[in-house]
Design an enzyme around this catalytic site. Structure first.
Site, PDB file in Angstrom:
ATOM      1  N   LYS A  16     -25.858 -23.798 -23.063  1.00 53.80           N
ATOM      2  CA  LYS A  16     -26.853 -24.195 -22.052  1.00 53.80           C
ATOM      3  C   LYS A  16     -27.629 -22.991 -21.519  1.00 53.80           C
ATOM      4  CE  LYS A  16     -23.911 -26.008 -19.166  1.00 53.80           C
ATOM      5  NZ  LYS A  16     -22.616 -25.910 -19.860  1.00 53.80           N
ATOM      6  N   ARG A  91     -23.035 -31.237 -11.808  1.00 50.98           N
ATOM      7  CA  ARG A  91     -21.784 -31.174 -12.549  1.00 50.98           C
ATOM      8  C   ARG A  91     -20.849 -32.320 -12.179  1.00 50.98           C
ATOM      9  NH1 ARG A  91     -21.609 -25.695 -13.897  1.00 50.98           N
ATOM     10  NH2 ARG A  91     -19.849 -25.021 -15.158  1.00 50.98           N
ATOM     11  N   ARG A 136     -16.636 -11.789 -18.308  1.00 49.80           N
ATOM     12  CA  ARG A 136     -16.593 -12.770 -17.219  1.00 49.80           C
ATOM     13  C   ARG A 136     -15.156 -13.116 -16.856  1.00 49.80           C
ATOM     14  NH1 ARG A 136     -20.653 -17.829 -17.790  1.00 49.80           N
ATOM     15  NH2 ARG A 136     -18.856 -18.870 -16.898  1.00 49.80           N
ATOM     16  N   ARG A 147     -11.450 -25.110 -17.397  1.00 46.71           N
ATOM     17  CA  ARG A 147     -12.862 -25.490 -17.277  1.00 46.71           C
ATOM     18  C   ARG A 147     -13.176 -26.696 -18.164  1.00 46.71           C
ATOM     19  NH1 ARG A 147     -15.209 -20.004 -18.689  1.00 46.71           N
ATOM     20  NH2 ARG A 147     -17.226 -21.032 -18.781  1.00 46.71           N
TER      21      ARG A 147
HETATM   22  P1  ADP Z   1     -20.095 -22.612 -17.825  1.00 48.42           P
HETATM   23  O1  ADP Z   1     -20.447 -21.413 -18.621  1.00 48.42           O
HETATM   24  O2  ADP Z   1     -18.685 -23.045 -17.965  1.00 48.42           O
HETATM   25  O3  ADP Z   1     -21.054 -23.724 -17.962  1.00 48.42           O
HETATM   26  P2  ADP Z   1     -21.172 -21.773 -15.216  1.00 48.42           P
HETATM   27  O4  ADP Z   1     -21.603 -20.360 -15.390  1.00 48.42           O
HETATM   28  O5  ADP Z   1     -22.224 -22.814 -15.160  1.00 48.42           O
HETATM   29  O6  ADP Z   1     -20.068 -22.125 -16.318  1.00 48.42           O
HETATM   30  O7  ADP Z   1     -20.283 -21.904 -13.875  1.00 48.42           O
HETATM   31  C1  ADP Z   1     -19.169 -21.071 -13.640  1.00 48.42           C
HETATM   32  C2  ADP Z   1     -18.336 -21.604 -12.457  1.00 48.42           C
HETATM   33  O8  ADP Z   1     -19.148 -21.689 -11.263  1.00 48.42           O
HETATM   34  C3  ADP Z   1     -17.788 -23.017 -12.628  1.00 48.42           C
HETATM   35  O9  ADP Z   1     -16.591 -23.037 -13.376  1.00 48.42           O
HETATM   36  C4  ADP Z   1     -17.579 -23.426 -11.156  1.00 48.42           C
HETATM   37  O10 ADP Z   1     -16.453 -22.825 -10.586  1.00 48.42           O
HETATM   38  C5  ADP Z   1     -18.798 -22.834 -10.471  1.00 48.42           C
HETATM   39  N1  ADP Z   1     -19.950 -23.783 -10.466  1.00 48.42           N
HETATM   40  C6  ADP Z   1     -21.127 -23.616 -11.125  1.00 48.42           C
HETATM   41  N2  ADP Z   1     -21.950 -24.671 -10.938  1.00 48.42           N
HETATM   42  C7  ADP Z   1     -21.274 -25.546 -10.162  1.00 48.42           C
HETATM   43  C8  ADP Z   1     -21.564 -26.829  -9.643  1.00 48.42           C
HETATM   44  N3  ADP Z   1     -22.732 -27.449  -9.902  1.00 48.42           N
HETATM   45  N4  ADP Z   1     -20.624 -27.446  -8.876  1.00 48.42           N
HETATM   46  C9  ADP Z   1     -19.456 -26.852  -8.609  1.00 48.42           C
HETATM   47  N5  ADP Z   1     -19.101 -25.644  -9.073  1.00 48.42           N
HETATM   48  C10 ADP Z   1     -19.993 -24.984  -9.851  1.00 48.42           C
END
Ligand code: ADP
Length: 192
Positions: A16, A91, A136, A147
Site C-alpha cells: 500500500k 482500518r 521498523r 498485525r
Molecule cells: P502496515 O505496514 O502494517 O500497513 P502501518 O504503517 O499502516 O502498518 O501502521 C503501523 C501501526 O500504526 C499499526 O500496526 C497500528 O498500531 C497503528 N495504526 C496505523 N493506522 C491506524 C489506524 N487507522 N487505526 C489504528 N491504528 C493504526
C-alpha cells in the site's frame, strides 16, 4: 484540477505505502499514511507519540477515536483540498463510517478504494525484507503475526463494506511494483 480521493486497502506488506507514494506523486495529491504519522509522532516524542508508542510497537490498533481525530485534522489542511490518498486508514468499520460521515460533511465523497491483493506468505517475506532495510520496530516475526491477526479480524471486513458501496477495485499486487502501478493507473483513468 479534478479531485481524486482514494483509500488503499490490503494486508500488511501488500504494498500500500509503495503504491500510495507513486499515486500521490503522479496526481499531485498528498499521501496520508496514519502509520507514518504515528511513527513520526513517536520519534518526536510528542504527546500523541507517547500515548501510542506501546500500542504501535505491539502491532495492536490505537483507538478509533484518536486516529479519527488525527485524520480529521489532516484532511482539513490546505494540501488535502484537491484530493488525497489514504494509506492505513480506515482500518476498522467504525473508522470507515467516521470517514464517510466526515467526507459527507465536506460534500466530497470517496471516489475509489483500491484493494491490493497478495498472499500472506509473500507479504510476510516482503515485510521481513523491509525490516532489514528500515529497522521498523513492528517488523519482527512476532509482531508481524499479531498485525496479521488484527488485520483479519478488524480490517478485512472493510472489503465487503466498500464492495457494497460499489467503489472497491481489487488489484493483484504479486507482480513487480511497476506493473502493479501501471494497473492502478489504468483503474484511475476510468475514474477521472
Ligand atoms: P502496515 O505496514 O502494517 O500497513 P502501518 O504503517 O499502516 O502498518 O501502521 C503501523 C501501526 O500504526 C499499526 O500496526 C497500528 O498500531 C497503528 N495504526 C496505523 N493506522 C491506524 C489506524 N487507522 N487505526 C489504528 N491504528 C493504526
Amino acid at each position: 484540477m479534478s479531485e481524486l480521493s482514494i483509500v488503499m486497502l490490503g494486508a500488511p506488506g501488500a504494498g500500500k505505502g509503495t503504491q500510495a507514494v507513486r499515486i500521490a506523486e503522479t496526481h499531485g495529491i498528498p499521501h496520508i499514511s496514519t502509520g507514518e504519522m504515528l511513527r513520526a509522532a513517536i520519534a518526536a516524542g510528542s504527546e500523541l507519540g507517547q500515548k501510542v508508542k506501546g500500542i504501535v510497537e505491539s502491532g495492536a490498533l490505537v483507538s478509533d477515536e484518536l486516529i479519527v481525530e488525527v485524520i480529521r485534522e489532516r484532511l482539513s489542511q490546505p494540501d488535502a483540498q484537491n484530493g488525497f490518498v489514504l494509506d492505513g486508514f480506515p482500518r476498522t468499520i467504525v473508522q470507515a463510517e467516521a470517514l464517510d460521515a466526515l467526507l459527507a460533511e465536506l460534500e466530497r465523497p470517496l471516489q475509489i478504494v483500491l484493494e491490493l491483493e497478495l498472499a500472506e506468505e509473500t507479504a510476510v517475506k516482503r515485510m521481513l525484507g523491509r525490516a532489514l532495510d528500515e529497522g521498523r520496530a513492528d517488523d519482527t516475526p512476532e509482531v508481524i503475526k499479531n498485525r496479521f491477526a488484527v488485520y483479519r479480524r478488524e480490517t478485512e471486513p472493510l472489503s465487503n463494506y466498500y464492495r457494497n458501496t460499489g467503489i472497491l477495485v481489487a488489484v493483484d499486487s504479486s507482480p513487480g511494483m511497476d506493473e502493479v502501478f501501471a494497473e492502478i493507473e489504468r483503474v484511475l483513468d476510468g475514474v477521472k
